[in-house]
Scaffold this active site. Structure first.
Site, PDB file in Angstrom:
ATOM      1  N   GLY A  38       0.314 -39.067  81.968  1.00  0.00           N
ATOM      2  CA  GLY A  38      -0.679 -38.026  82.197  1.00  0.00           C
ATOM      3  C   GLY A  38      -0.221 -36.887  83.081  1.00  0.00           C
ATOM      4  O   GLY A  38      -0.900 -35.868  83.186  1.00  0.00           O
ATOM      5  N   GLY A  39       0.935 -37.052  83.746  1.00  0.00           N
ATOM      6  CA  GLY A  39       1.474 -35.970  84.551  1.00  0.00           C
ATOM      7  C   GLY A  39       0.594 -35.577  85.721  1.00  0.00           C
ATOM      8  O   GLY A  39      -0.325 -36.308  86.119  1.00  0.00           O
ATOM      9  N   THR A  40       0.865 -34.406  86.273  1.00  0.00           N
ATOM     10  CA  THR A  40       0.069 -33.890  87.381  1.00  0.00           C
ATOM     11  C   THR A  40      -1.398 -33.790  86.998  1.00  0.00           C
ATOM     12  O   THR A  40      -2.288 -34.165  87.757  1.00  0.00           O
ATOM     13  CB  THR A  40       0.589 -32.507  87.814  1.00  0.00           C
ATOM     14  OG1 THR A  40       1.909 -32.648  88.346  1.00  0.00           O
ATOM     15  CG2 THR A  40      -0.311 -31.871  88.861  1.00  0.00           C
ATOM     16  N   ILE A 184      -6.960 -23.143  92.220  1.00  0.00           N
ATOM     17  CA  ILE A 184      -6.865 -24.422  92.922  1.00  0.00           C
ATOM     18  C   ILE A 184      -7.538 -24.354  94.287  1.00  0.00           C
ATOM     19  O   ILE A 184      -8.310 -25.238  94.672  1.00  0.00           O
ATOM     20  CB  ILE A 184      -5.394 -24.852  93.053  1.00  0.00           C
ATOM     21  CG1 ILE A 184      -4.797 -25.141  91.673  1.00  0.00           C
ATOM     22  CG2 ILE A 184      -5.258 -26.080  93.949  1.00  0.00           C
ATOM     23  CD1 ILE A 184      -3.304 -25.393  91.686  1.00  0.00           C
ATOM     24  N   LEU A 186      -9.901 -22.310  95.380  1.00  0.00           N
ATOM     25  CA  LEU A 186     -11.347 -22.144  95.307  1.00  0.00           C
ATOM     26  C   LEU A 186     -12.050 -23.409  94.819  1.00  0.00           C
ATOM     27  O   LEU A 186     -13.136 -23.746  95.293  1.00  0.00           O
ATOM     28  CB  LEU A 186     -11.702 -20.962  94.409  1.00  0.00           C
ATOM     29  CG  LEU A 186     -11.205 -19.588  94.887  1.00  0.00           C
ATOM     30  CD1 LEU A 186     -11.674 -18.496  93.936  1.00  0.00           C
ATOM     31  CD2 LEU A 186     -11.654 -19.297  96.313  1.00  0.00           C
ATOM     32  N   GLU A 187     -11.427 -24.114  93.878  1.00  0.00           N
ATOM     33  CA  GLU A 187     -12.042 -25.362  93.417  1.00  0.00           C
ATOM     34  C   GLU A 187     -12.084 -26.402  94.531  1.00  0.00           C
ATOM     35  O   GLU A 187     -13.130 -27.003  94.799  1.00  0.00           O
ATOM     36  CB  GLU A 187     -11.267 -25.919  92.215  1.00  0.00           C
ATOM     37  CG  GLU A 187     -11.485 -25.139  90.929  1.00  0.00           C
ATOM     38  CD  GLU A 187     -10.874 -25.804  89.712  1.00  0.00           C
ATOM     39  OE1 GLU A 187     -11.108 -25.303  88.600  1.00  0.00           O
ATOM     40  OE2 GLU A 187     -10.162 -26.828  89.867  1.00  0.00           O
ATOM     41  N   HIS A 322      -4.129 -26.972  78.554  1.00  0.00           N
ATOM     42  CA  HIS A 322      -4.417 -26.788  77.129  1.00  0.00           C
ATOM     43  C   HIS A 322      -3.386 -25.884  76.466  1.00  0.00           C
ATOM     44  O   HIS A 322      -3.124 -26.031  75.270  1.00  0.00           O
ATOM     45  CB  HIS A 322      -5.832 -26.264  76.913  1.00  0.00           C
ATOM     46  CG  HIS A 322      -6.279 -25.206  77.859  1.00  0.00           C
ATOM     47  ND1 HIS A 322      -6.638 -25.477  79.156  1.00  0.00           N
ATOM     48  CD2 HIS A 322      -6.436 -23.868  77.706  1.00  0.00           C
ATOM     49  CE1 HIS A 322      -7.005 -24.349  79.753  1.00  0.00           C
ATOM     50  NE2 HIS A 322      -6.876 -23.359  78.896  1.00  0.00           N
ATOM     51  N   HIS A 445     -32.563 -21.280  70.887  1.00  0.00           N
ATOM     52  CA  HIS A 445     -33.381 -20.913  72.042  1.00  0.00           C
ATOM     53  C   HIS A 445     -34.159 -22.138  72.507  1.00  0.00           C
ATOM     54  O   HIS A 445     -34.715 -22.866  71.673  1.00  0.00           O
ATOM     55  CB  HIS A 445     -34.358 -19.802  71.666  1.00  0.00           C
ATOM     56  CG  HIS A 445     -35.337 -19.461  72.754  1.00  0.00           C
ATOM     57  ND1 HIS A 445     -34.991 -18.693  73.845  1.00  0.00           N
ATOM     58  CD2 HIS A 445     -36.636 -19.810  72.933  1.00  0.00           C
ATOM     59  CE1 HIS A 445     -36.030 -18.564  74.635  1.00  0.00           C
ATOM     60  NE2 HIS A 445     -37.045 -19.241  74.106  1.00  0.00           N
TER      61      HIS A 445
END
Length: 466
Positions: A38-40, A184, A186-187, A322, A445
């Protein structure tokens, strides 16, 4: 062992590339240095940060907003250790899912550090000192990126942390200072502010979210400011001293001037990421790099060395999971003789704060720089029925369309669920839609998506609800 393809790294780009290659009949192997796939992204990035963003938002809702809806509860108490377990459960579920998918598709997985050992040869060095050689027709490098270090500042992952350390703090800091006002920073700043930290963001530039639409950045800064985040823009950090379990940060005006010292319990260094190519042996086989340390590739992801390809954060382009996934699919299809392709003009970018920020395509600044005439349509969430009833009225949708053809060139959203709302216009742009096409598409709606339709109507100056 002999393979058609060996993929180095099993982050979003690497594991998706391997799975698509296996689907197309290529005998495929992956090499991963971590204990989990899965990496970073899945281990210490996208997935754990979203878990903490979700949990901290729920905590703040219970603390501040439930009573507004007539939901009366006692004041919530934070169990940070339990929240971290919640985060880790999500990480484990995702990484185990990748492991299952690799096995399901008949992909051989090797644990260890990979090094290019010559034409068609990948050496895998295991932690116990052993090594083995994999023979392969092709190699795809998908080793991702690492945090950018600030010269003179040592990251200890306790007081001075990278994003990795900021996802695993053992207690809520009273004062969190963040270096860098990008996605990064701000999150993660949003996470710890909701849980009780006083957050100060220091940014070298005169705006937040560099690279995104200017109007978006300005309005989003105002929103975060109302939430309690403090900003020091046009400022640079020239030193961080750690003593007695806290830090003293020296901040100066970017243009030069008198220095100021700020106290912090935790300092987050979030000034970007750099390609990770350490130990790959690129110099041994002669793979070329550009002046930013990225692997140079052609339009088919091929390096200057026959049989060696690269995707994701190690090559040019936005460092987004992505984007890496789509490149992984494209290069696998190209190796199988198909026509793999990525449309770089339609790659969404999302900031998963509250409200979210999302964009796709060109900003107004980019269109002006390129001399492209455009019409802009903008619709505020204050005029959207669903947003009103949900009390989620911060933000707007802005659509930029070519002045001559009406083709949608860019879309920018600040608001609740912006990360999902952007998908509609990304699909529209992929098919070359005009603002008129979006405007004439019936939207349910009451939904937030109606704001997208109204923004498209506004391009033609015929929005209904403003």
């Amino acid at each position: 062992m002999s393979y058609d393809l060996v993929v180095i790294g099993t982050g979003p780009g690497g594991y998706v590339c391997a799975i698509r290659a296996a689907q197309l009949g290529l005998k495929t192997a992956v090499v991963e240095k971590r204990a989990t796939h899965g990496g970073t992204c899945l281990n210490v990035g996208c997935i754990p940060s979203k878990a903490l963003l979700h949990a901290s938002e729920a905590f703040e809702d219970a603390s501040k907003h439930f009573a507004d809806m007539g939901v009366v509860v006692s004041a919530p108490e934070l169990d940070l250790a339990k929240m971290m377990t919640f985060k880790q459960d999500g990480v484990d579920g995702n990484t185990k899912g990748v492991e299952f998918l690799l096995k399901k598709n008949g992909i051989d997985a090797y644990r260890g550090t990979a090094r290019l050992a010559g034409a068609g040869r990948v050496e895998v060095l295991s932690e116990d000192g052993g090594n083995q050689i994999l023979e392969t027709k092709n190699v795809v490098i998908a080793t991702g990126s690492d945090v950018t270090r600030l010269p003179g500042v040592t990251i200890d992952e306790k007081i001075v942390v990278s994003s990795t350390g900021a996802l695993a703090l053992e207690q809520v800091p009273d004062r969190l200072l963040i270096i860098g006002a990008g996605v990064i920073g701000l999150e993660l700043g949003s996470v710890w502010r909701r849980l009780g930290a006083q957050v100060t963001v220091v940014e070298y530039l005169d705006r937040i979210l560099p690279g995104m639409d200017g109007e978006v950045g300005k309005q989003f800064q105002r929103i975060l400011g109302k939430q309690g985040v403090q900003f020091r823009l046009s400022s640079k950090v020239t030193g961080v001293e750690v003593a007695d379990g806290a830090a003293t940060v020296t901040v100066e005006p970017a243009a030069g001037g008198e220095a100021e010292k700020l106290a912090a319990d935790v300092v987050l260094v979030a000034i970007g990421r750099v390609p990770y190519t350490e130990g790959l042996g690129l110099e041994t086989v002669g793979v070329g790099l550009d002046n930013k340390g990225r692997i140079q590739t052609d339009s088919h992801y091929a390096t200057n060395v026959t049989g060696i390809y690269a995707i994701g954060d190690v090559i040019a382009g936005p460092m987004l999971a992505h984007k890496a996934e789509d490149e992984g699919v494209a290069v696998a299809e190209l190796l199988a003789g198909q026509s793999g392709h990525v449309n770089y003009g339609v790659i969404p970018n999302v900031v998963y704060t509250y409200p979210e920020v999302a964009s796709v395509g060109k900003s107004e600044e980019e269109l002006k720089k390129d001399g492209i005439a455009y019409n802009a349509g903008k619709f505020p969430f204050t005029a959207n029925g669903r947003a009103k009833v949900n009390h989620t009225t911060d933000g707007f949708v802005k659509i930029l369309a070519d002045a001559k053809t009406d083709r949608v060139l860019g879309v920018h959203i600040v608001g609740a669920d912006a990360g999902n709302l952007i998908a509609e216009v990304a699909v529209a742009m992929e098919f070359g839609a005009s603002a008129e096409d979006v405007a004439r598409t019936c939207h349910a709606h009451p939904t937030l998506t109606e704001a997208v339709k109204e923004a498209a109507l506004a391009v033609g100056k015929r929005a209904i609800h403003i």
